[in-house]
Design a protein around this motif. Structure first.
Motif, short mmCIF file in Angstrom:
data_model
loop_
_atom_site.label_atom_id
_atom_site.label_comp_id
_atom_site.label_asym_id
_atom_site.label_seq_id
_atom_site.Cartn_x
_atom_site.Cartn_y
_atom_site.Cartn_z
N ASP A 29 0.81 -1.22 0.00
CA ASP A 29 0.00 0.00 0.00
C ASP A 29 0.84 1.27 0.00
N ARG A 30 2.14 1.12 0.16
CA ARG A 30 3.03 2.28 0.24
C ARG A 30 3.58 2.62 -1.14
N ASP A 31 3.90 3.91 -1.32
CA ASP A 31 4.48 4.37 -2.58
C ASP A 31 6.00 4.31 -2.59
N ASP A 32 6.61 4.17 -1.42
CA ASP A 32 8.07 4.27 -1.33
C ASP A 32 8.80 2.93 -1.29
N VAL A 33 8.06 1.83 -1.30
CA VAL A 33 8.70 0.51 -1.33
C VAL A 33 8.03 -0.37 -2.37
N GLU A 34 8.82 -1.27 -2.92
CA GLU A 34 8.34 -2.27 -3.88
C GLU A 34 8.60 -3.64 -3.24
N PRO A 35 7.62 -4.15 -2.48
CA PRO A 35 7.86 -5.43 -1.80
C PRO A 35 7.74 -6.61 -2.76
N ARG A 36 8.57 -7.61 -2.51
CA ARG A 36 8.55 -8.82 -3.32
C ARG A 36 8.67 -10.02 -2.39
N ALA A 37 7.74 -10.94 -2.48
CA ALA A 37 7.78 -12.14 -1.65
C ALA A 37 8.89 -13.06 -2.13
N VAL A 38 9.69 -13.51 -1.17
CA VAL A 38 10.71 -14.53 -1.41
C VAL A 38 10.43 -15.62 -0.38
N ASP A 39 9.56 -16.54 -0.79
CA ASP A 39 9.09 -17.59 0.11
C ASP A 39 10.00 -18.81 -0.04
N LEU A 40 10.66 -19.18 1.04
CA LEU A 40 11.63 -20.27 0.96
C LEU A 40 11.01 -21.60 0.56
N VAL A 41 9.70 -21.74 0.75
CA VAL A 41 9.04 -22.97 0.33
C VAL A 41 9.09 -23.14 -1.19
N ASP A 42 9.32 -22.06 -1.92
CA ASP A 42 9.37 -22.10 -3.38
C ASP A 42 10.74 -22.51 -3.93
N PHE A 43 11.72 -22.68 -3.05
CA PHE A 43 13.07 -23.03 -3.48
C PHE A 43 13.38 -24.46 -3.05
N ASP A 44 13.88 -25.23 -3.98
CA ASP A 44 14.24 -26.61 -3.68
C ASP A 44 15.74 -26.67 -3.42
#
Length: 176
Positions: A29-44
């Motif tokens: 919801d903020r204009d000053d950050v671009e969050p990106r999910a890095v979910d460890l469950v997605d990495f083998d």
């Protein structure tokens, strides 16, 4: 500012996904950050540290490298953080340098704060700046939305540090 939100638990039935999604909504919801999910469950990741990096290791290291700042979403397991998180952290090294790290922790009673204290030591070795203020959730009593103020303050501080350190890296290489 690019913020990697690392969801550190890979357990089945984990709460980390819910906590991470809540935080990502607030940050988004903020204009000053671009969050990106890095979910460890997605990495083998391999069970043992390999002689040669795998595609999943390279993908994770790329996520660390491209980020200006980090928010680590961690549970507290046995008064510390999960092994899955330590394994992932160790796959990168230089990519962490001179970037800020903030924490969203959760657990019972201690709200995950023992895990955060252990993570501070690890991230100090990686030449990061860890933020004092974070978000700590007691899974027995707390309602996530009641932590929105703490999350907002933490993101304000993360943005300040992330911008300051990114500008400093652009002006002068870090001595490592």
């Amino acid at each position: 500012m690019r913020v990697a939100v690392i969801i550190g638990s890979t357990r089945e039935g984990r709460v980390g996904e819910k906590v991470g999604e809540w935080f990502l909504r607030l940050a988004g919801d903020r204009d000053d950050v671009e969050p990106r999910a890095v979910d460890l469950v997605d990495f083998d990741f391999p069970a043992r540290y390999p002689d040669h990096t795998t595609a999943h290791i390279r993908d994770f290291v790329h996520e660390v490298d491209r980020a200006d700042a980090f928010v680590v979403v961690t549970p507290e397991y046995n008064r510390s953080f999960p092994a899955s998180l330590k394994q992932a952290i160790d796959y990168a090294y230089d990519e962490w340098h001179t970037k800020p790290v903030a924490f969203v922790s959760y657990g019972h009673g201690s709200r995950g704060l023992y895990a955060v204290e252990h993570l501070r030591s690890v991230f100090t070795e990686l030449h990061t700046v860890t933020l004092r203020n974070g978000v700590a959730v007691n899974l027995l009593d707390d309602v996530l939305d009641e932590r929105a103020g703490a999350a907002s303050l933490m993101l304000d501080q993360l943005h300040w540090w992330g911008t300051a350190l990114r500008d400093a890296r652009a002006r002068r290489p870090y001595a490592s």
